[in-house]
Design a protein around this motif. Sequence first.
Motif, PDB file in Angstrom:
ATOM      1  N   PRO A  70       2.541   4.039  -5.151  1.00 43.76           N
ATOM      2  CA  PRO A  70       2.808   5.169  -4.250  1.00 43.76           C
ATOM      3  C   PRO A  70       1.598   6.075  -4.062  1.00 43.76           C
ATOM      4  O   PRO A  70       1.378   6.609  -2.972  1.00 43.76           O
ATOM      5  CB  PRO A  70       3.966   5.907  -4.944  1.00 43.76           C
ATOM      6  N   LEU A  71       0.795   6.267  -5.137  1.00 47.13           N
ATOM      7  CA  LEU A  71      -0.424   7.063  -5.010  1.00 47.13           C
ATOM      8  C   LEU A  71      -1.393   6.383  -4.047  1.00 47.13           C
ATOM      9  O   LEU A  71      -1.987   7.028  -3.169  1.00 47.13           O
ATOM     10  CB  LEU A  71      -1.082   7.252  -6.372  1.00 47.13           C
ATOM     11  N   GLY A  72      -1.548   5.063  -4.197  1.00 45.15           N
ATOM     12  CA  GLY A  72      -2.394   4.324  -3.277  1.00 45.15           C
ATOM     13  C   GLY A  72      -1.878   4.391  -1.854  1.00 45.15           C
ATOM     14  O   GLY A  72      -2.666   4.509  -0.901  1.00 45.15           O
ATOM     15  N   ALA A  73      -0.554   4.321  -1.704  1.00 49.63           N
ATOM     16  CA  ALA A  73       0.042   4.414  -0.369  1.00 49.63           C
ATOM     17  C   ALA A  73      -0.279   5.754   0.274  1.00 49.63           C
ATOM     18  O   ALA A  73      -0.592   5.827   1.468  1.00 49.63           O
ATOM     19  CB  ALA A  73       1.557   4.217  -0.458  1.00 49.63           C
ATOM     20  N   ILE A  76      -4.502   5.958   0.663  1.00 46.98           N
ATOM     21  CA  ILE A  76      -4.991   4.999   1.658  1.00 46.98           C
ATOM     22  C   ILE A  76      -4.283   5.218   2.988  1.00 46.98           C
ATOM     23  O   ILE A  76      -4.886   5.088   4.057  1.00 46.98           O
ATOM     24  CB  ILE A  76      -4.809   3.564   1.140  1.00 46.98           C
ATOM     25  N   GLY A  77      -2.999   5.547   2.935  1.00 46.49           N
ATOM     26  CA  GLY A  77      -2.274   5.849   4.163  1.00 46.49           C
ATOM     27  C   GLY A  77      -2.864   7.048   4.885  1.00 46.49           C
ATOM     28  O   GLY A  77      -2.929   7.081   6.122  1.00 46.49           O
ATOM     29  N   HIS A  78      -3.301   8.050   4.115  1.00 49.00           N
ATOM     30  CA  HIS A  78      -3.926   9.244   4.707  1.00 49.00           C
ATOM     31  C   HIS A  78      -5.146   8.853   5.542  1.00 49.00           C
ATOM     32  O   HIS A  78      -5.275   9.245   6.711  1.00 49.00           O
ATOM     33  CB  HIS A  78      -4.338  10.208   3.585  1.00 49.00           C
ATOM     34  N   PHE A  79      -6.034   8.077   4.947  1.00 46.86           N
ATOM     35  CA  PHE A  79      -7.249   7.685   5.657  1.00 46.86           C
ATOM     36  C   PHE A  79      -6.964   6.621   6.718  1.00 46.86           C
ATOM     37  O   PHE A  79      -7.672   6.550   7.727  1.00 46.86           O
ATOM     38  CB  PHE A  79      -8.303   7.202   4.665  1.00 46.86           C
ATOM     39  N   GLY A  80      -5.924   5.835   6.509  1.00 44.98           N
ATOM     40  CA  GLY A  80      -5.539   4.869   7.527  1.00 44.98           C
ATOM     41  C   GLY A  80      -5.043   5.539   8.791  1.00 44.98           C
ATOM     42  O   GLY A  80      -5.279   5.053   9.902  1.00 44.98           O
ATOM     43  N   GLY A 132      -1.024  -0.608  -2.965  1.00 46.48           N
ATOM     44  CA  GLY A 132      -0.217   0.451  -2.376  1.00 46.48           C
ATOM     45  C   GLY A 132      -0.522   0.685  -0.907  1.00 46.48           C
ATOM     46  O   GLY A 132       0.361   1.066  -0.134  1.00 46.48           O
ATOM     47  N   GLY A 133      -1.768   0.476  -0.503  1.00 45.54           N
ATOM     48  CA  GLY A 133      -2.124   0.666   0.895  1.00 45.54           C
ATOM     49  C   GLY A 133      -2.265  -0.614   1.678  1.00 45.54           C
ATOM     50  O   GLY A 133      -2.551  -0.579   2.883  1.00 45.54           O
ATOM     51  N   GLU A 134      -2.084  -1.754   1.022  1.00 38.94           N
ATOM     52  CA  GLU A 134      -2.301  -3.043   1.679  1.00 38.94           C
ATOM     53  C   GLU A 134      -1.211  -3.399   2.678  1.00 38.94           C
ATOM     54  O   GLU A 134      -1.487  -3.709   3.842  1.00 38.94           O
ATOM     55  CB  GLU A 134      -2.405  -4.141   0.608  1.00 38.94           C
ATOM     56  N   VAL A 362       3.360   6.984  15.432  1.00 36.49           N
ATOM     57  CA  VAL A 362       2.055   6.358  15.236  1.00 36.49           C
ATOM     58  C   VAL A 362       1.079   7.282  14.509  1.00 36.49           C
ATOM     59  O   VAL A 362       0.214   6.826  13.750  1.00 36.49           O
ATOM     60  CB  VAL A 362       1.473   5.898  16.594  1.00 36.49           C
ATOM     61  N   ARG A 363       1.188   8.599  14.701  1.00 37.80           N
ATOM     62  CA  ARG A 363       0.278   9.548  14.050  1.00 37.80           C
ATOM     63  C   ARG A 363       0.384   9.521  12.530  1.00 37.80           C
ATOM     64  O   ARG A 363      -0.588   9.793  11.820  1.00 37.80           O
ATOM     65  CB  ARG A 363       0.578  10.980  14.530  1.00 37.80           C
ATOM     66  N   ILE A 364       1.560   9.199  12.022  1.00 36.48           N
ATOM     67  CA  ILE A 364       1.803   9.236  10.578  1.00 36.48           C
ATOM     68  C   ILE A 364       2.397   7.926  10.084  1.00 36.48           C
ATOM     69  O   ILE A 364       2.957   7.857   8.998  1.00 36.48           O
ATOM     70  CB  ILE A 364       2.755  10.404  10.230  1.00 36.48           C
ATOM     71  N   ARG A 365       2.219   6.892  10.878  1.00 36.01           N
ATOM     72  CA  ARG A 365       2.900   5.623  10.608  1.00 36.01           C
ATOM     73  C   ARG A 365       2.366   4.904   9.373  1.00 36.01           C
ATOM     74  O   ARG A 365       3.137   4.345   8.578  1.00 36.01           O
ATOM     75  CB  ARG A 365       2.790   4.721  11.837  1.00 36.01           C
ATOM     76  N   TYR A 366       1.043   4.879   9.199  1.00 32.29           N
ATOM     77  CA  TYR A 366       0.465   4.194   8.030  1.00 32.29           C
ATOM     78  C   TYR A 366       0.992   4.837   6.750  1.00 32.29           C
ATOM     79  O   TYR A 366       1.424   4.155   5.817  1.00 32.29           O
ATOM     80  CB  TYR A 366      -1.066   4.277   8.091  1.00 32.29           C
ATOM     81  N   SER A 367       0.971   6.163   6.712  1.00 31.34           N
ATOM     82  CA  SER A 367       1.486   6.878   5.535  1.00 31.34           C
ATOM     83  C   SER A 367       2.979   6.634   5.364  1.00 31.34           C
ATOM     84  O   SER A 367       3.461   6.384   4.248  1.00 31.34           O
ATOM     85  CB  SER A 367       1.221   8.379   5.671  1.00 31.34           C
ATOM     86  N   GLY A 368       3.732   6.683   6.466  1.00 31.15           N
ATOM     87  CA  GLY A 368       5.183   6.560   6.389  1.00 31.15           C
ATOM     88  C   GLY A 368       5.641   5.224   5.858  1.00 31.15           C
ATOM     89  O   GLY A 368       6.422   5.157   4.896  1.00 31.15           O
TER      90      GLY A 368
END
Length: 449
Positions: A70-73, A76-80, A132-134, A362-368
């Motif tokens: 979850p930390l990686g999500a 990495i989601g933030h920067f994604g 987590g971000g993969e 889409v603005r927050i999709r990677y994180s979501g």
Amino acid sequence: MASPRTPDGPSKKGIFAASFIGTAIEWYDYYIFGTAAALVFGSLFFPKFSPLAGTLAAFATFAVGFVARPLGAAVIGHFGDRIGRKSMLILTLVLTGGATFAIGLLPTYAAIGIAAPILLVLLRLIQGFAVGGEWGGAVLIASEHASPRRRAVYGSFAQFGLPIGVLLSNLAFLAVGGLSNADFLSYGWRIPFLISVVLVVVGFLVRSRLEDAPEFQAVKQDKAVSRVPIVELFRRQPRAVILGSLASIAPPAVGYTVIAYMLTYGTKVVGFQRNTLLTLIMASTVVWGAAIVGAAVAGDRFGSKRVYLIGAVTAVIWPVPMFALVNTKNAGLALVAFMVAALVQGLMSGAQGGLFTEIFDVRIRYSGISIAYQLGGMIGGAVTPMVATALYGAYNSATPIGLYVAALALVSLIAAAGLPNPAKARQAAADPTPPEAQPVGGVPATEPA
């Protein structure tokens, strides 16, 4: 909305390769750790413990990776969401592959004492952080190139990496399974970890040719990128995150019961040979892959949420019969048990990518999608092998284990039923209302879902 192929964009085959190959490599790395935890880590890194305690300690090390996910999500989601999907996918690949290779070189407890399990845990944390971000990035790099009516199929590309990762990891351990027990414990278990470096190079070359989808590129060009995606995510779509997380519990709960705990249970309790179980699990991945295809196609035709719910129902029903079939010690019946379990996972996996892509803006999709998926994975995957080991130790029966997994699947079924309908989410996304006021995932920002 982006089409499956833009004039200057990658082809469908290129998108599939980038999404699928990289994820297969990542999950190969992840699953060989689970296999090694079941087979050798207890005796090599926790030799001072009793056999049961050593197994629990090894699975606890396995679980540490889930805690980091979850930390990686989130990171990495933030920067994604701010920088792009491609760069984060390359980062996750390098981090996971590097940690996996290092595990293959790690001295055991007999060589360096307590430092050995500490280093193992640290490398496992790096693995978990990267994974987590993969998944979120791999799903988005495919699904965001698709038209709305093809998102389940494109979103399933990354999911093929899961069964292929299991297949490759089992093949790797099967290849060294013919060694004597002494040789296997001495160096044989290291080989699957060390050869992963070749796979990482292949994945890097494939992913370096990627480009972000026009849908996300438009957000960057319009300077509409979220400043702090995770804050916006929990402010605008908290219910989608919670329900998505709970809905994500069932697939890893069923999956890790088979690929991680069953190797211990099947060999030490039932009496199967190690290579027999590895072969049976490997054979079941064919059903897993086929189910992903069928579920993705059905998801685009009948609705990904509906298909996911069907998979969740089967996940509630199957765990207890699965253990009953394995307990017969009949290889044919055990194969049936694993194949149906693979079908259960495939139904949910094939629909999950398209479903989760649609319910987040889409603005927050990677994180979501990353946070929801990884929180569910932590609950369903991290503790299941440990709980299963403890339950068998307490009751000397697999029935409580089956009931526990079924209960987790029931939670997912209820949560999935409450998720927004993707068709309504697409309609909301088409609303020209400005981003800060626009309903997301079919849920107005000021009203409950």
